[in-house]
Design a protein around this motif. Structure first.
Motif, PDB file in Angstrom:
ATOM      1  N   MET A   1      50.948  80.604  53.401  1.00 18.94           N
ATOM      2  CA  MET A   1      51.881  81.645  53.040  1.00 18.94           C
ATOM      3  C   MET A   1      53.278  81.319  53.562  1.00 18.94           C
ATOM      4  O   MET A   1      54.272  81.540  52.867  1.00 18.94           O
ATOM      5  CB  MET A   1      51.359  82.965  53.616  1.00 18.94           C
ATOM      6  N   SER A   2      53.350  80.804  54.795  1.00 20.19           N
ATOM      7  CA  SER A   2      54.658  80.475  55.364  1.00 20.19           C
ATOM      8  C   SER A   2      55.285  79.288  54.623  1.00 20.19           C
ATOM      9  O   SER A   2      56.507  79.186  54.532  1.00 20.19           O
ATOM     10  CB  SER A   2      54.540  80.177  56.850  1.00 20.19           C
ATOM     11  N   ILE A   3      54.470  78.408  54.088  1.00 17.48           N
ATOM     12  CA  ILE A   3      54.990  77.277  53.304  1.00 17.48           C
ATOM     13  C   ILE A   3      55.630  77.799  52.036  1.00 17.48           C
ATOM     14  O   ILE A   3      56.738  77.384  51.659  1.00 17.48           O
ATOM     15  CB  ILE A   3      53.875  76.266  52.984  1.00 17.48           C
ATOM     16  N   LEU A   4      54.989  78.734  51.343  1.00 20.83           N
ATOM     17  CA  LEU A   4      55.561  79.319  50.125  1.00 20.83           C
ATOM     18  C   LEU A   4      56.845  80.078  50.445  1.00 20.83           C
ATOM     19  O   LEU A   4      57.816  80.021  49.675  1.00 20.83           O
ATOM     20  CB  LEU A   4      54.555  80.253  49.455  1.00 20.83           C
ATOM     21  N   LEU A   5      56.856  80.785  51.554  1.00 22.15           N
ATOM     22  CA  LEU A   5      58.041  81.526  51.960  1.00 22.15           C
ATOM     23  C   LEU A   5      59.177  80.546  52.269  1.00 22.15           C
ATOM     24  O   LEU A   5      60.331  80.756  51.858  1.00 22.15           O
ATOM     25  CB  LEU A   5      57.735  82.395  53.188  1.00 22.15           C
ATOM     26  N   GLY A   6      58.888  79.458  52.964  1.00 20.37           N
ATOM     27  CA  GLY A   6      59.897  78.435  53.276  1.00 20.37           C
ATOM     28  C   GLY A   6      60.432  77.775  52.022  1.00 20.37           C
ATOM     29  O   GLY A   6      61.641  77.563  51.878  1.00 20.37           O
ATOM     30  N   VAL A   7      59.525  77.463  51.076  1.00 25.12           N
ATOM     31  CA  VAL A   7      59.951  76.865  49.809  1.00 25.12           C
ATOM     32  C   VAL A   7      60.815  77.846  49.030  1.00 25.12           C
ATOM     33  O   VAL A   7      61.840  77.473  48.429  1.00 25.12           O
ATOM     34  CB  VAL A   7      58.729  76.406  48.979  1.00 25.12           C
ATOM     35  N   GLY A   8      60.465  79.113  49.058  1.00 29.93           N
ATOM     36  CA  GLY A   8      61.250  80.132  48.353  1.00 29.93           C
ATOM     37  C   GLY A   8      62.647  80.268  48.940  1.00 29.93           C
ATOM     38  O   GLY A   8      63.640  80.388  48.214  1.00 29.93           O
ATOM     39  N   VAL A   9      62.758  80.256  50.269  1.00 30.86           N
ATOM     40  CA  VAL A   9      64.066  80.361  50.925  1.00 30.86           C
ATOM     41  C   VAL A   9      64.910  79.131  50.606  1.00 30.86           C
ATOM     42  O   VAL A   9      66.095  79.249  50.264  1.00 30.86           O
ATOM     43  CB  VAL A   9      63.881  80.539  52.461  1.00 30.86           C
ATOM     44  N   VAL A  10      64.323  77.949  50.715  1.00 38.20           N
ATOM     45  CA  VAL A  10      65.061  76.721  50.417  1.00 38.20           C
ATOM     46  C   VAL A  10      65.510  76.709  48.958  1.00 38.20           C
ATOM     47  O   VAL A  10      66.653  76.338  48.640  1.00 38.20           O
ATOM     48  CB  VAL A  10      64.197  75.475  50.748  1.00 38.20           C
ATOM     49  N   THR A  11      64.642  77.126  48.050  1.00 37.75           N
ATOM     50  CA  THR A  11      64.990  77.176  46.624  1.00 37.75           C
ATOM     51  C   THR A  11      66.138  78.153  46.391  1.00 37.75           C
ATOM     52  O   THR A  11      67.087  77.851  45.654  1.00 37.75           O
ATOM     53  CB  THR A  11      63.763  77.565  45.783  1.00 37.75           C
ATOM     54  N   THR A  12      66.078  79.320  47.001  1.00 38.00           N
ATOM     55  CA  THR A  12      67.125  80.329  46.835  1.00 38.00           C
ATOM     56  C   THR A  12      68.457  79.819  47.366  1.00 38.00           C
ATOM     57  O   THR A  12      69.504  79.949  46.702  1.00 38.00           O
ATOM     58  CB  THR A  12      66.733  81.638  47.562  1.00 38.00           C
ATOM     59  N   VAL A  13      68.456  79.220  48.550  1.00 41.66           N
ATOM     60  CA  VAL A  13      69.695  78.688  49.129  1.00 41.66           C
ATOM     61  C   VAL A  13      70.248  77.575  48.249  1.00 41.66           C
ATOM     62  O   VAL A  13      71.456  77.506  47.996  1.00 41.66           O
ATOM     63  CB  VAL A  13      69.439  78.196  50.581  1.00 41.66           C
ATOM     64  N   THR A  14      69.373  76.709  47.749  1.00 39.97           N
ATOM     65  CA  THR A  14      69.812  75.612  46.871  1.00 39.97           C
ATOM     66  C   THR A  14      70.422  76.156  45.591  1.00 39.97           C
ATOM     67  O   THR A  14      71.475  75.681  45.144  1.00 39.97           O
ATOM     68  CB  THR A  14      68.629  74.678  46.547  1.00 39.97           C
TER      69      THR A  14
END
Length: 194
Positions: A1-14
């Protein structure tokens, strides 16, 4: 779950970062500075106090106040061409390729830095005499001769500006031709080494 959350944050910032850079690039292509809401009409009359900046030449602002808008624009063009010529000469000096000063270069230097400011000062003085005489004389004959002198002064100044700009154009074209010739020589040399 934390991996998906991290990927989501990185995607949003990008996505936000790329969107901002794209928005700024769009503005740059169109020629608009983000955050600046003023429009400057390139055909608007020049204002001596705010819009004119000199790259290479230095003039007395008071002497420029008597010039027409077209003469001010021509002086700006002359200044830009003089700056381009000066930059080219500096580049040659940095490369250690200093050539002897030609007669055309000497004459142009004298025209730009000595004669042109003198002519602008004379033109301004002539118009100052006319303004001072307006309060003294109301004679129609004196006024017509003053107008003729002013017209002749403006014509002479315009001819001088045209002459200087033409000389600068010829000199810059000569420098361009020399650079092209140097490239041709180098290409021929490289081709002969094969």
């Amino acid at each position: 779950m934390s991996i998906l959350l991290g990927v989501g944050v990185v995607t949003t910032v990008t996505i936000l970062y790329m969107g901002k850079k794209g928005w700024q690039a769009l503005h740059k292509v169109v020629g608009i500075t983000p955050g600046v809401l003023t429009y400057q009409d390139p055909n608007a009359p020049l204002l001596l106090s705010t819009t004119i900046t000199w790259q290479k030449l230095d003039f007395n602002g008071q002497h420029l106040s008597s010039l027409s808008d077209s003469q001010l624009r021509q002086l700006q063009r002359i200044d830009k061409k003089a700056a381009a010529y000066h930059n080219d000469q500096q580049n040659l000096q940095e490369q250690g390729r200093i050539s002897a000063v030609s007669e055309e270069q000497f004459v142009l230097h004298k025209l730009l830095y000595t004669r042109l400011p003198e002519m602008l000062a004379s033109h301004y003085r002539l118009l100052g005499f006319k303004q001072g005489l307006l309060g003294i004389t109301s004679n129609a004959k004196a006024s017509s001769t003053d107008d003729a002198k002013q017209a002749e002064a403006s014509k002479l100044l315009q001819e001088a500006l045209d002459n200087i700009e033409r000389r600068l154009d010829i000199l810059l074209e000569t420098l361009e031709t020399q650079s092209l010739q140097e490239l041709r020589v180098m290409k021929n040399y490289l081709n002969s080494q094969n």
